[in-house]
Design a protein around this motif. Structure first.
Motif, mmCIF file in Angstrom:
data_model
loop_
_atom_site.group_PDB
_atom_site.id
_atom_site.type_symbol
_atom_site.label_atom_id
_atom_site.label_comp_id
_atom_site.label_asym_id
_atom_site.label_seq_id
_atom_site.Cartn_x
_atom_site.Cartn_y
_atom_site.Cartn_z
ATOM 1 N N VAL A 1 37.872 -24.937 22.533
ATOM 2 C CA VAL A 1 37.359 -23.695 21.848
ATOM 3 C C VAL A 1 38.753 -23.690 20.602
ATOM 4 C CG1 VAL A 1 36.525 -22.240 23.411
ATOM 5 C CG2 VAL A 1 39.074 -22.031 23.225
ATOM 6 N N PRO A 2 38.119 -22.938 19.470
ATOM 7 C CA PRO A 2 39.327 -22.989 18.640
ATOM 8 C C PRO A 2 40.621 -22.425 19.157
ATOM 9 C CG PRO A 2 37.333 -22.297 17.574
ATOM 10 C CD PRO A 2 37.127 -22.544 19.211
ATOM 11 N N ILE A 3 41.911 -22.951 18.711
ATOM 12 C CA ILE A 3 43.172 -22.472 19.188
ATOM 13 C C ILE A 3 43.297 -20.997 19.018
ATOM 14 C CG2 ILE A 3 45.752 -22.653 18.406
ATOM 15 C CD1 ILE A 3 44.785 -24.923 19.822
ATOM 16 N N ALA A 4 42.743 -20.344 18.030
ATOM 17 C CA ALA A 4 42.879 -18.781 17.860
ATOM 18 C C ALA A 4 42.135 -18.077 18.907
ATOM 19 C CB ALA A 4 42.569 -18.222 16.589
ATOM 20 N N GLU A 5 41.089 -18.674 19.494
ATOM 21 C CA GLU A 5 40.302 -18.097 20.329
ATOM 22 C C GLU A 5 40.846 -18.154 22.041
ATOM 23 O OE1 GLU A 5 35.998 -19.067 20.289
ATOM 24 O OE2 GLU A 5 36.174 -18.809 17.946
ATOM 25 N N PRO A 6 40.667 -17.349 22.712
ATOM 26 C CA PRO A 6 41.379 -17.202 24.046
ATOM 27 C C PRO A 6 40.515 -18.416 24.982
ATOM 28 C CG PRO A 6 39.879 -15.328 23.928
ATOM 29 C CD PRO A 6 39.997 -15.952 22.529
ATOM 30 N N GLY A 7 41.171 -18.866 25.819
ATOM 31 C CA GLY A 7 40.840 -19.844 26.779
ATOM 32 C C GLY A 7 40.176 -19.302 28.140
ATOM 33 N N LYS A 8 40.359 -18.028 28.417
ATOM 34 C CA LYS A 8 39.619 -17.294 29.485
ATOM 35 C C LYS A 8 38.341 -17.915 29.661
ATOM 36 C CE LYS A 8 39.225 -12.923 32.112
ATOM 37 N NZ LYS A 8 39.230 -11.477 31.897
ATOM 38 N N PRO A 9 37.377 -17.696 28.955
ATOM 39 C CA PRO A 9 35.915 -18.124 29.100
ATOM 40 C C PRO A 9 35.861 -19.478 29.777
ATOM 41 C CG PRO A 9 35.864 -16.941 26.972
ATOM 42 C CD PRO A 9 37.359 -17.218 27.328
ATOM 43 N N MET B 1 32.788 -12.334 33.493
ATOM 44 C CA MET B 1 32.516 -13.120 32.665
ATOM 45 C C MET B 1 32.953 -12.684 31.204
ATOM 46 S SD MET B 1 28.786 -14.503 33.411
ATOM 47 C CE MET B 1 27.992 -12.966 34.140
ATOM 48 N N ALA B 2 33.763 -13.632 30.565
ATOM 49 C CA ALA B 2 34.413 -13.086 29.272
ATOM 50 C C ALA B 2 33.592 -13.083 28.123
ATOM 51 C CB ALA B 2 35.510 -13.944 29.014
ATOM 52 N N ASP B 3 32.537 -13.947 28.181
ATOM 53 C CA ASP B 3 31.750 -14.007 26.838
ATOM 54 C C ASP B 3 30.184 -13.413 27.074
ATOM 55 O OD1 ASP B 3 30.244 -15.014 24.410
ATOM 56 O OD2 ASP B 3 31.387 -16.904 24.502
ATOM 57 N N THR B 4 30.342 -12.167 26.392
ATOM 58 C CA THR B 4 29.043 -11.390 26.481
ATOM 59 C C THR B 4 27.953 -11.371 25.775
ATOM 60 O OG1 THR B 4 30.320 -9.466 25.285
ATOM 61 C CG2 THR B 4 30.903 -9.684 27.588
ATOM 62 N N SER B 5 28.264 -12.182 24.364
ATOM 63 C CA SER B 5 26.938 -12.094 23.540
ATOM 64 C C SER B 5 26.021 -12.751 23.801
ATOM 65 C CB SER B 5 27.644 -12.415 21.976
ATOM 66 O OG SER B 5 28.235 -14.022 22.401
ATOM 67 N N TYR B 6 25.939 -13.815 24.722
ATOM 68 C CA TYR B 6 24.958 -14.616 25.130
ATOM 69 C C TYR B 6 24.373 -14.216 26.544
ATOM 70 C CZ TYR B 6 25.610 -17.482 20.806
ATOM 71 O OH TYR B 6 25.635 -17.706 19.627
ATOM 72 N N GLN B 7 25.164 -13.476 27.217
ATOM 73 C CA GLN B 7 24.763 -13.181 28.770
ATOM 74 C C GLN B 7 23.228 -12.805 28.773
ATOM 75 O OE1 GLN B 7 27.606 -11.006 31.135
ATOM 76 N NE2 GLN B 7 29.349 -12.069 30.158
ATOM 77 N N GLN B 8 22.892 -11.756 28.209
ATOM 78 C CA GLN B 8 21.441 -11.280 28.460
ATOM 79 C C GLN B 8 20.483 -12.226 27.903
ATOM 80 O OE1 GLN B 8 20.658 -7.558 26.138
ATOM 81 N NE2 GLN B 8 18.600 -7.284 27.053
ATOM 82 N N ARG B 9 20.570 -13.163 27.134
ATOM 83 C CA ARG B 9 19.560 -14.032 26.815
ATOM 84 C C ARG B 9 19.511 -15.260 27.580
ATOM 85 N NH1 ARG B 9 14.954 -16.045 25.426
ATOM 86 N NH2 ARG B 9 14.986 -18.063 24.354
ATOM 87 N N LEU B 10 20.978 -15.450 28.212
ATOM 88 C CA LEU B 10 20.840 -16.659 29.619
ATOM 89 C C LEU B 10 20.235 -16.067 30.692
ATOM 90 C CD1 LEU B 10 24.410 -18.144 28.636
ATOM 91 C CD2 LEU B 10 22.111 -18.974 28.108
ATOM 92 N N THR B 11 20.208 -14.871 30.901
ATOM 93 C CA THR B 11 19.775 -14.156 32.093
ATOM 94 C C THR B 11 18.170 -14.345 32.107
ATOM 95 O OG1 THR B 11 21.479 -12.689 32.224
ATOM 96 C CG2 THR B 11 19.499 -11.927 33.501
ATOM 97 N N GLN B 12 17.408 -14.342 30.830
ATOM 98 C CA GLN B 12 16.212 -14.503 30.502
ATOM 99 C C GLN B 12 15.746 -15.935 30.843
ATOM 100 O OE1 GLN B 12 15.704 -13.189 26.586
ATOM 101 N NE2 GLN B 12 16.005 -10.953 27.164
ATOM 102 N N LEU B 13 16.611 -16.922 30.511
ATOM 103 C CA LEU B 13 16.479 -18.395 30.650
ATOM 104 C C LEU B 13 16.455 -19.004 32.014
ATOM 105 C CD1 LEU B 13 18.374 -19.705 27.187
ATOM 106 C CD2 LEU B 13 15.898 -19.223 27.566
ATOM 107 N N VAL B 14 17.334 -18.658 32.713
ATOM 108 C CA VAL B 14 17.426 -19.011 33.997
ATOM 109 C C VAL B 14 16.176 -18.746 35.290
ATOM 110 C CG1 VAL B 14 19.796 -18.782 33.939
ATOM 111 C CG2 VAL B 14 18.637 -16.919 35.020
ATOM 112 N N GLU B 15 16.043 -19.636 36.231
ATOM 113 C CA GLU B 15 14.812 -19.368 37.092
ATOM 114 C C GLU B 15 15.000 -18.123 37.821
ATOM 115 O OE1 GLU B 15 12.603 -21.467 37.122
ATOM 116 O OE2 GLU B 15 13.283 -23.022 35.431
#
Length: 201
Positions: A182-190, A1-15
């Motif tokens: 996503v903005p043009i300057a950001e990677p499309g990998k996520p 997973m490329a986007d790491t900033s929200y992963q921990q929070r989302l892990t708390q939100l899932v069932e």
């Protein structure tokens, strides 16, 4: 997973037992969007109309707004960013991310795919000039605003749209679809990881 900033929070939100597969910070693409969900009885309906005259008024004065004119201007300027009947998956998804007036804050949209669902989340309020504490607070206040089972997804792909090579299109089983960028300057990998997670069964 490329986007790491929200992963921990989302892990708390899932069932419990639900596994997070991909996360991407994105925004609904600009352009003509699916029609809004049906208006409930307790909501005040807005007047439609305008057509070509509404579009001309929208161009002349941004303060004058006609829904039909807005859609025409968006379609000409940006193309089509989604399709769907009122109440379709794409319709309810895009409506879930519309700011509630008066919109005085900005929230990020985060897409997440689990082994069971597609989740659309909203971060906490973001500031233009933010400190690391502000960013951490926005992540901590992230919440799920819309979700659908994986079975409701017909397909997903990332491709070119006009000058943008990183546009994610999610097709739903009800025939509706919605695009994210996503903005043009950001990677499309996520976004590619979201598409891959949605299409891998």
């Amino acid at each position: 997973m490329a986007d790491t900033s929200y992963q921990q929070r989302l892990t708390q939100l899932v069932e419990p037992g639900e596994r997070l597969l991909a996360v991407a910070k994105a925004r609904i693409a600009q352009g003509a969007l699916p029609h809004d969900p049906p208006v409930e009885e307790h909501q005040v309906s807005s007047s439609g109309g305008g057509g070509v005259s509404g579009a001309l008024l929208n161009l002349l004065s941004p303060l004058i707004s006609f829904p039909a004119g807005d859609r025409l201007v968006d379609r000409i300027a940006y193309g089509i960013a989604g399709r769907g009947a009122p109440g379709s998956s794409a319709s309810t998804l895009q409506h879930s991310r519309r700011p509630v007036p008066p919109a005085i804050t900005v929230e990020a949209t985060i897409l997440a795919v689990t082994d069971q669902r597609l989740l659309v989340c909203a971060s906490g309020p973001l500031k233009l000039w933010s400190s690391s504490a502000d960013d951490e607070r926005a992540v901590a206040e992230t919440r799920i605003v819309w979700s659908t089972p994986r079975a409701a997804i017909a397909g997903a792909r990332v491709g070119w749209h006009r000058l943008n090579p990183k546009r994610l299109r999610i097709d739903f089983a009800d025939g509706s679809w919605l695009a994210f960028t996503v903005p043009i300057a950001e990677p499309g990998k996520p976004l590619r990881e979201i598409a891959a997670a949605l299409t891998t069964r």
